[in-house]
Scaffold this motif. Structure first.
Motif, mmCIF file in Angstrom:
data_model
loop_
_atom_site.group_PDB
_atom_site.id
_atom_site.type_symbol
_atom_site.label_atom_id
_atom_site.label_comp_id
_atom_site.label_asym_id
_atom_site.label_seq_id
_atom_site.Cartn_x
_atom_site.Cartn_y
_atom_site.Cartn_z
ATOM 1 N N ALA A 120 -11.329 11.866 -2.573
ATOM 2 C CA ALA A 120 -12.227 12.777 -3.292
ATOM 3 C C ALA A 120 -12.529 12.197 -4.672
ATOM 4 C CB ALA A 120 -11.591 14.154 -3.406
ATOM 5 N N VAL A 121 -13.282 11.084 -4.667
ATOM 6 C CA VAL A 121 -13.663 10.402 -5.906
ATOM 7 C C VAL A 121 -15.144 10.069 -5.831
ATOM 8 C CG1 VAL A 121 -11.338 9.444 -6.217
ATOM 9 C CG2 VAL A 121 -13.086 8.094 -5.026
ATOM 10 N N GLU A 122 -15.699 9.699 -6.988
ATOM 11 C CA GLU A 122 -17.128 9.386 -7.049
ATOM 12 C C GLU A 122 -17.413 7.903 -7.208
ATOM 13 O OE1 GLU A 122 -16.431 13.261 -7.136
ATOM 14 O OE2 GLU A 122 -15.777 12.109 -8.881
ATOM 15 N N LEU A 123 -16.403 7.113 -7.585
ATOM 16 C CA LEU A 123 -16.618 5.688 -7.851
ATOM 17 C C LEU A 123 -15.314 4.943 -7.640
ATOM 18 C CD1 LEU A 123 -18.410 3.339 -9.093
ATOM 19 C CD2 LEU A 123 -17.438 4.011 -11.308
ATOM 20 N N LEU A 124 -15.379 3.775 -6.985
ATOM 21 C CA LEU A 124 -14.235 2.877 -6.866
ATOM 22 C C LEU A 124 -14.334 1.791 -7.929
ATOM 23 C CD1 LEU A 124 -14.050 2.324 -2.976
ATOM 24 C CD2 LEU A 124 -12.926 4.086 -4.354
ATOM 25 N N VAL A 125 -13.205 1.427 -8.502
ATOM 26 C CA VAL A 125 -13.142 0.356 -9.496
ATOM 27 C C VAL A 125 -12.097 -0.648 -9.028
ATOM 28 C CG1 VAL A 125 -12.709 -0.251 -11.907
ATOM 29 C CG2 VAL A 125 -13.750 1.963 -11.354
ATOM 30 N N HIS A 126 -12.514 -1.892 -8.792
ATOM 31 C CA HIS A 126 -11.573 -2.924 -8.362
ATOM 32 C C HIS A 126 -10.852 -3.476 -9.580
ATOM 33 C CE1 HIS A 126 -10.583 -7.127 -6.836
ATOM 34 N NE2 HIS A 126 -9.836 -6.298 -6.142
ATOM 35 N N ALA A 127 -9.539 -3.336 -9.607
ATOM 36 C CA ALA A 127 -8.754 -3.727 -10.777
ATOM 37 C C ALA A 127 -8.358 -5.190 -10.762
ATOM 38 C CB ALA A 127 -7.500 -2.861 -10.879
ATOM 39 N N GLY A 128 -8.935 -5.967 -9.891
ATOM 40 C CA GLY A 128 -8.627 -7.391 -9.867
ATOM 41 C C GLY A 128 -7.714 -7.741 -8.715
ATOM 42 N N VAL A 157 -8.776 0.663 -7.449
ATOM 43 C CA VAL A 157 -8.298 -0.031 -6.256
ATOM 44 C C VAL A 157 -7.516 -1.254 -6.712
ATOM 45 C CG1 VAL A 157 -8.961 -1.128 -4.088
ATOM 46 C CG2 VAL A 157 -10.318 0.772 -4.983
ATOM 47 N N ARG A 158 -6.252 -1.338 -6.336
ATOM 48 C CA ARG A 158 -5.401 -2.429 -6.814
ATOM 49 C C ARG A 158 -4.615 -3.045 -5.667
ATOM 50 N NH1 ARG A 158 -0.389 -0.893 -6.152
ATOM 51 N NH2 ARG A 158 0.316 1.252 -6.522
ATOM 52 N N GLY A 159 -4.029 -4.196 -5.958
ATOM 53 C CA GLY A 159 -3.136 -4.854 -5.026
ATOM 54 C C GLY A 159 -1.698 -4.416 -5.247
ATOM 55 N N TRP A 160 -0.770 -5.153 -4.605
ATOM 56 C CA TRP A 160 0.640 -4.773 -4.631
ATOM 57 C C TRP A 160 1.442 -5.511 -5.690
ATOM 58 C CZ3 TRP A 160 2.486 -0.584 -2.572
ATOM 59 C CH2 TRP A 160 1.888 -0.036 -1.442
ATOM 60 N N SER A 161 0.913 -6.577 -6.262
ATOM 61 C CA SER A 161 1.719 -7.381 -7.179
ATOM 62 C C SER A 161 2.027 -6.619 -8.471
ATOM 63 C CB SER A 161 1.001 -8.691 -7.518
ATOM 64 O OG SER A 161 -0.068 -8.446 -8.414
ATOM 65 N N LEU A 178 -5.544 3.756 -5.848
ATOM 66 C CA LEU A 178 -5.566 3.622 -4.401
ATOM 67 C C LEU A 178 -4.920 2.309 -4.008
ATOM 68 C CD1 LEU A 178 -9.168 4.773 -3.382
ATOM 69 C CD2 LEU A 178 -7.082 6.123 -3.444
ATOM 70 N N SER A 179 -3.865 2.385 -3.236
ATOM 71 C CA SER A 179 -3.259 1.212 -2.626
ATOM 72 C C SER A 179 -2.223 1.714 -1.620
ATOM 73 C CB SER A 179 -2.589 0.330 -3.673
ATOM 74 O OG SER A 179 -2.181 -0.882 -3.102
ATOM 75 N N PRO A 180 -2.306 1.281 -0.385
ATOM 76 C CA PRO A 180 -3.278 0.309 0.096
ATOM 77 C C PRO A 180 -4.634 0.946 0.404
ATOM 78 C CG PRO A 180 -1.899 1.016 1.901
ATOM 79 C CD PRO A 180 -1.384 1.731 0.671
ATOM 80 N N VAL A 181 -5.647 0.119 0.440
ATOM 81 C CA VAL A 181 -6.956 0.537 0.942
ATOM 82 C C VAL A 181 -7.065 0.034 2.379
ATOM 83 C CG1 VAL A 181 -8.030 0.569 -1.324
ATOM 84 C CG2 VAL A 181 -8.057 -1.536 -0.013
ATOM 85 N N PRO A 182 -8.098 0.417 3.132
ATOM 86 C CA PRO A 182 -8.156 -0.004 4.533
ATOM 87 C C PRO A 182 -8.070 -1.517 4.701
ATOM 88 C CG PRO A 182 -9.772 1.695 4.110
ATOM 89 C CD PRO A 182 -9.200 1.310 2.777
ATOM 90 N N GLU A 183 -7.181 -1.940 5.574
ATOM 91 C CA GLU A 183 -7.066 -3.358 5.888
ATOM 92 C C GLU A 183 -8.221 -3.774 6.781
ATOM 93 O OE1 GLU A 183 -4.966 -5.420 4.708
ATOM 94 O OE2 GLU A 183 -3.488 -4.117 3.754
ATOM 95 N N ALA A 184 -8.329 -5.076 7.014
ATOM 96 C CA ALA A 184 -9.374 -5.582 7.900
ATOM 97 C C ALA A 184 -9.260 -4.913 9.260
ATOM 98 C CB ALA A 184 -9.238 -7.099 8.050
#
Length: 250
Positions: A91-99, A43-47, A71-77
């Motif tokens: 269809a994944v088993e784990l999310l990893v936040h890339a910062g 899961v990453r941002g746009w920069s 994954l980007s974008p992910v669900p917004e607020a």
């Protein structure tokens, strides 16, 4: 949900020690997942830096024989969940936040999709020792919208009237029916015990499991985790979701 190429002048994520911790934890977790060949979602941002960091992490995971996607974008607020609304569960088993500066977005995705999230521990969040791998579950706020959608918040929600007037809002706090001035914001946060805490100028603080906002007319702005999300109309419901957010920390 897109995959992006790297930027040639972005800094390499290979040199960042937090990426090394994420990599080691992700590889370790991949070996414990029940799927025969698990897929991790970065899961990453746009920069440009976010894209490069995610690309480098994927390269390193591939070197270890671990499959991944971005994954980007992910669900917004306030993004609606459900089979026909918003971004479908990947269809994944784990999310990893890339910062990035706002891990709450990745946390909302994890809570909405009920997937574990590997993330650096944000300041102010409880968990394991700062330099040790740990895991814990946190509550979330479930938001049932009048149109049939479902969203989550991981810290707070606020309902703000867009049409101030002298009428009252009708609320049900658990089983207690009350009225409150319709032009005053309604604040909902989470307690350490996994309950909702509703705050209003007319009734103070109430700790509850669920609430229903029943005002029959008028538009409101729904703020989720400190950001304006969408305009909504009554009725809508909120409920405490204990343990909904599964956080893993390197």
């Amino acid at each position: 949900m897109v995959s992006s190429a790297s930027s040639p002048d972005a800094g390499s994520a290979r040199d960042a020690p937090d990426v090394e911790r994420l990599l080691a934890a992700a590889v370790r977790l991949a070996g414990t997942l029940p799927a025969a060949r698990p897929t991790l979602a970065i899961v990453r941002g746009w920069s440009r830096g976010d894209r490069e960091r995610a690309r480098q992490l994927r390269v390193r995971l591939a070197e270890q024989g671990v499959r991944s996607t971005e994954l980007s974008p992910v669900p917004e607020a306030g993004e609606r969940g459900g089979p026909d609304r918003g971004i479908p569960r990947p269809a994944v088993e784990l999310l990893v936040h890339a910062g990035g500066p706002q891990p709450e977005q990745a946390m909302r995705a994890a809570a909405l999709w009920q997937l574990p999230l590997l993330v650096e521990r944000p300041e102010g969040w409880s968990g394991g020792e700062p330099n040790a791998f740990g895991a814990h579950r946190s509550p979330a706020i479930g938001i049932h919208l009048s149109g049939g959608g479902f969203g989550v918040a991981v810290r707070e929600t606020i309902l703000v009237s867009l049409q101030p007037h002298l009428g009252n809002a009708r609320l049900i706090l658990d089983n207690e029916k009350i009225t409150a001035p319709g032009d005053q914001p309604l604040h909902i946060t989470l307690t350490d015990q996994g309950l909702l805490e509703a705050r209003g100028d007319s009734f103070g603080r109430r700790r509850i499991r669920r609430l229903r906002f029943e005002r029959a007319w008028g538009a409101y702005r729904l703020d989720v985790d400190g950001a304006p999300a969408r305009d909504v109309r009554a009725p809508l419901r909120m409920e405490a979701l204990p343990g909904r957010l599964h956080l893993l920390h390197p």
